[in-house]
Design an enzyme around this catalytic site. Structure first.
Site, PDB file in Angstrom:
ATOM      1  N   LYS A 189       0.846  -1.167   0.090  1.00  0.00           N
ATOM      2  CA  LYS A 189       0.038   0.170  -0.120  1.00  0.00           C
ATOM      3  C   LYS A 189       0.808   1.368   0.107  1.00  0.00           C
ATOM      4  CE  LYS A 189      -3.490  -2.813  -0.042  1.00  0.00           C
ATOM      5  NZ  LYS A 189      -4.327  -3.289   1.221  1.00  0.00           N
TER       6      LYS A 189
HETATM    7  C1  LIG Z   1      -5.246  -4.549   1.698  1.00  0.00           C
HETATM    8  C2  LIG Z   1      -6.757  -4.163   1.748  1.00  0.00           C
HETATM    9  C3  LIG Z   1      -7.382  -4.296   2.940  1.00  0.00           C
HETATM   10  C4  LIG Z   1      -6.921  -5.271   4.021  1.00  0.00           C
HETATM   11  O1  LIG Z   1      -5.871  -4.999   4.348  1.00  0.00           O
HETATM   12  P1  LIG Z   1      -4.752  -5.358   5.320  1.00  0.00           P
HETATM   13  O2  LIG Z   1      -4.048  -4.421   6.202  1.00  0.00           O
HETATM   14  O3  LIG Z   1      -3.931  -6.368   4.786  1.00  0.00           O
HETATM   15  O4  LIG Z   1      -5.770  -6.168   6.521  1.00  0.00           O
HETATM   16  C5  LIG Z   1      -8.742  -4.082   2.908  1.00  0.00           C
HETATM   17  N1  LIG Z   1      -9.432  -3.524   2.083  1.00  0.00           N
HETATM   18  C6  LIG Z   1      -8.912  -3.361   0.690  1.00  0.00           C
HETATM   19  C7  LIG Z   1      -9.496  -2.840  -0.346  1.00  0.00           C
HETATM   20  C8  LIG Z   1      -7.465  -3.812   0.768  1.00  0.00           C
HETATM   21  O5  LIG Z   1      -6.909  -3.313  -0.705  1.00  0.00           O
END
Ligand SMILES: *Cc1c(COP(=O)(O)O)cnc(C)c1O
Length: 388
Positions: free
Chosen positions: A188
């Site tokens: 991210k």
């Molecule tokens: C990555 C992601 C999540 C979950 O994030 P984590 O920190 O890995 O639990 C939730 N929603 C979306 C749209 C994502 O891309």
């Protein structure tokens, strides 16, 4: 292989984590609150609660919204499964609202129609999770107007959108969403390894999020049901979870936050370059939402033309064979076996399924070089010519 996404860790990040390792606290030290305050301030939110990942954050946000058995949560089928699973964790029913074919985010017109029908049937959703897809908010102004009309809690899954803006304000400011959830997973925008945060502007939501993050336990005498027994005393008020983040992670997050603007500007630069260099190819890109500035977590193209679309898999494999780590975000959630078991089937959300049959995520991350990006584009051009 050029990956589709990747973290950027520098010497200052490493030094920040080492400093915590040499300190008195590895977890629940002073840096968690500093990280929370820094993100809240950056986004213009009153409150922020750091958690162990965004999935946990979505779960807590749903619990704080009072979601439970017999209730409904609605979300977009084009997202990571966590956007829907958070409802299931609370024992709620999950349903989906199709995407807008151009912005690929939850379609407010489809939502309005579905809400009108649900109102007639007396099964309105308690929570709607709007996903800031690929880094761009959905039409939050329109969705928030429906939230006021129909009385649901609006949660923005902004896992992709740390640093994005909407309607002149940072995503997370709470102008439209009741709660906003960020992810700090390495692919991210900024990372803490695993990590997430829930932002809100209501003290009561913040209090519940904090309580539920840590077993439902409080040490605050004003929240207790009887006078304290002594300095050791705490009370468990409800059934919470252990969804805490650590000081090690908060140190990394604080350090990464100082480079957020540099990450965003590099992502925007690369996205603009993709848009320019792909303009002559038979692909479409995500249409900008009015008044939204994407954080550009993902750069996705949709293949155009019947023959090319039937060759989506060959194009995908050809890119991988050429060392380009493309991906596909996402398989429509309602088509996952778990959700089919609950009654969903192909054809339920045609825009989402059409999107899935054409989409391809190209590499995008701050360290992607222009030479690598040229290789991505040249490879794609060659494959599109081959399968045209
Ligand atoms: C990555 C992601 C999540 C979950 O994030 P984590 O920190 O890995 O639990 C939730 N929603 C979306 C749209 C994502 O891309």
């Amino acid at each position: 292989m050029i990956p589709y996404g990747r973290q950027n860790i520098d010497a200052s990040d490493i030094a920040a984590v080492i400093e915590v390792l040499q300190s008195d606290w590895l977890t629940q030290g002073p840096l968690i609150e500093r990280f929370e305050q820094a993100v809240a301030q950056r986004c213009g939110a009153d409150h922020a609660v750091a958690v162990c990942n965004a999935t946990a954050g979505l779960h807590l946000a749903c619990l704080a919204a009072g979601l439970g058995s017999g209730d409904w949560l609605w979300t977009s089928p084009i997202s990571f499964v966590a956007s829907a699973n958070c409802g299931r964790y609370c024992g709620a029913n999950v349903d989906f609202v199709d995407i807008d074919p151009y912005t690929w985010t939850l379609d407010p017109a489809a939502l309005a129609l579905k809400l009108a029908e649900a109102a007639r049937q007396g099964r309105l959703p308690k929570v709607v999770v709007a996903v800031a897809f690929a880094g761009q908010s959905a039409d939050m102004r329109a969705i928030a107007a429906l939230a006021r009309q129909y009385g649901f809690t609006l949660i923005e899954d902004a896992a992709h959108a740390v640093g994005a803006r909407y309607a002149g304000n940072p995503v997370g400011c709470g102008e439209f969403a009741d709660m906003t959830v960020f992810s700090f997973h390495p692919v991210k925008i900024i990372t803490t390894g695993e990590g997430g945060m829930v932002l809100s502007n209501r003290a009561e939501l913040d209090r519940r999020l904090r309580l539920l993050r840590s077993h439902g336990i409080t040490r605050d005498p004003s929240q207790m049901t009887e006078a304290s027994h002594g300095a050791w005393y705490y009370q468990q008020l409800e059934l919470g979870l252990n969804y805490r983040i650590t000081d090690l992670q908060a140190a990394l997050g604080l350090s990464q936050l100082t480079r957020l603007d540099a990450f965003l500007s590099r992502r925007r630069e690369l996205a603009a370059r993709y848009q320019r260099l792909l303009a002559q190819l038979p692909v479409t890109v995500q249409q900008p939402q009015v008044h939204a500035e994407s954080a550009w977590h993902l750069f996705i193209v949709r293949l155009q033309g019947d023959r090319i679309q039937r060759s989506q898999r060959e194009v995908f494999d050809g890119m991988r064979a050429a060392g380009v780590g493309v991906n596909l975000h996402y398989i429509p959630i309602h088509l996952q076996p778990y959700y089919r078991e609950l009654g969903f089937k192909p054809g339920d959300f045609p825009q989402a399924e059409g999107y899935y049959s054409q989409a391809l995520s190209l590499p995008l991350y701050p360290d992607l070089s222009e030479a690598q990006q040229d290789h991505v584009i040249d490879t794609l051009r060659g494959l599109l010519e081959q399968y045209a």
